[in-house]
Design a protein around this motif. Sequence first.
Motif, short mmCIF file in Angstrom:
data_model
loop_
_atom_site.label_atom_id
_atom_site.label_comp_id
_atom_site.label_asym_id
_atom_site.label_seq_id
_atom_site.Cartn_x
_atom_site.Cartn_y
_atom_site.Cartn_z
N THR A 115 0.83 -1.19 0.00
CA THR A 115 0.00 0.00 0.00
C THR A 115 0.87 1.24 0.00
O THR A 115 2.10 1.17 0.07
N TYR A 116 0.21 2.39 -0.05
CA TYR A 116 0.91 3.67 -0.10
C TYR A 116 1.21 4.17 1.31
O TYR A 116 0.59 3.75 2.29
N GLN A 126 1.08 2.59 -9.47
CA GLN A 126 0.20 1.49 -9.82
C GLN A 126 0.87 0.51 -10.80
O GLN A 126 0.70 -0.70 -10.69
N THR A 177 -3.29 -2.45 -3.11
CA THR A 177 -4.03 -1.18 -3.14
C THR A 177 -4.12 -0.71 -4.59
O THR A 177 -3.14 -0.22 -5.15
N ALA A 212 -6.21 1.46 -7.64
CA ALA A 212 -7.18 2.50 -7.98
C ALA A 212 -8.26 1.90 -8.86
O ALA A 212 -7.99 1.07 -9.72
N SER A 272 -10.14 8.62 -1.54
CA SER A 272 -10.50 9.11 -2.87
C SER A 272 -9.81 10.45 -3.15
O SER A 272 -9.47 11.20 -2.25
N TYR A 309 -9.04 4.84 -4.29
CA TYR A 309 -8.11 3.79 -3.90
C TYR A 309 -8.87 2.71 -3.13
O TYR A 309 -9.70 3.03 -2.27
#
Length: 368
Positions: free
Chosen positions: A42-43, A71, A91, A93, A143, A277
Motif C-alpha cells: 500500500t501507499y 500502480q 491497493t 485505484a 479518494s 483507492y
Amino acid sequence: MTNIILNRRKFLGTTAASAAALASPIYLRRAHAQGGEVNIWTYNNFVPDDFKDQFESETGIKVNVRLVDDQGKQFNLLAAEAPSPTVDIVTVAGHRFLQFIDSDLLAPMDTDRLNNWGNINPTFSEGDWATIRGEKWGAPILSGMEVLAYNTDLVSQEEANSWDVLFSEQYRQQTAYILQDMFSVLMLKMGYDGNMVAYMDDPERAAAIVAEVQQFLIDKKPLVRKYYDGGAEIQQMFVNQDIALGHAWNGPIAQLIKDGFPIEMTVPEEGSYGFVYTYNIAQNAPNVDNAYTFLNAILAKPEIGAAMTQASGFISTYKDASQHLTEIEKKSTSFTDEELSRLQFFRAEANEMKYQLVDPAVEAVKAA
C-alpha cells in the motif's frame, strides 16, 4: 474497551484534533490469538500506525506493510509473483481494476465476509466503476477528485457552482487548468460520457465529441492564463494571485487551505471525475482469512477513516469520517453529500480509444 490516542504529530495541534481516538472494536477481541500474518502492499500512511499496533495487539496477526508508490510498479510486482503471490492485500485505484482483473491478479471481494461494508459511503462503494462482471473487486478507502478551486477574496461561492465561470470573460487571463483532464470534465458538462465507455461501439460518435470539446477549448483559449501540469504550479499561481480560480486535483488545494490561504474547492453542479483507492484481495493470497479480518477491522469505525485522511491527505470514503476531523481538516478534505452526488469515477474500458482521440486533440489546442 481499549482506546488509543492518535499520534499528535498527525494533527494540527488543536484540542479537538488531539482528542480523537480509535476505539477498539469488540469483535477484534474475539479474534485474539488468531495469529499468523497479513501482507499488505500500500501507499505511505494508508495504514495508520496506531490502528496497526492495536490490530496486532488484539488479533495476534502481524501486519507486514510494503510501501508502493506507483500502480504500474505494483502491477508488475504482482504479475511477477503470480500465481503464488506473497501478498494478501494490494491497493489498486478503481480505474485500474481491469488491468489487474484481466491478468487474474485479484480475487473477487466477498462482501458477505465484511460486516462493516455498510460503513462505506455508497457514493464510493456502489458506483458503476465498482462492479465489474457482476463482482466487487475492492473495498474503497480513500479518494481524490478534480475540483474547481477559487480564491474566496475574488470569486463567490455562487459563481463557483458552475464550470462556466472558468470560461467567463469576467476572469479572462485569471484561470488555469490541466488541459488533458479538462477534456473529460467538459464532456461531462456537455452531457456526454467523459469515460467514453458509452461510445466504444461508435468510434465516429466518440471522435465527434472530442472534436466538439477541442473546438470549445480553442475558442476559449484567449481566456486561460496557463495550461499547467503539476500541483506545485497551481499552488504558486494562487499564492502569487496570478489566477483567481482553476481546475485542479483536490490534494494541492487542500494544502493551501491548511496553510490558511483564502481558497475553497467544490464539485460544480455539472459534476466532475474522481478516482478511488481500494484495498483488494490478491488472487491466491496466502492468508485470506487474516486479510478479511484486517479489512473488516479497518472499515469498522469512522474514526479510522478520519485517521487515514489525516495521515494521507486523501478524502475518506467512510460515512461520518468528517465528524472526526478538525474544522480546517473538514474544509480541506471533505465535501457535502450534494457535491459527492455530482461525482463520477474514472473507468478504464475505453481508455485506448479515448486517448487515441484526446492526446492529438490536446496538441491541437496547444498549437492553435
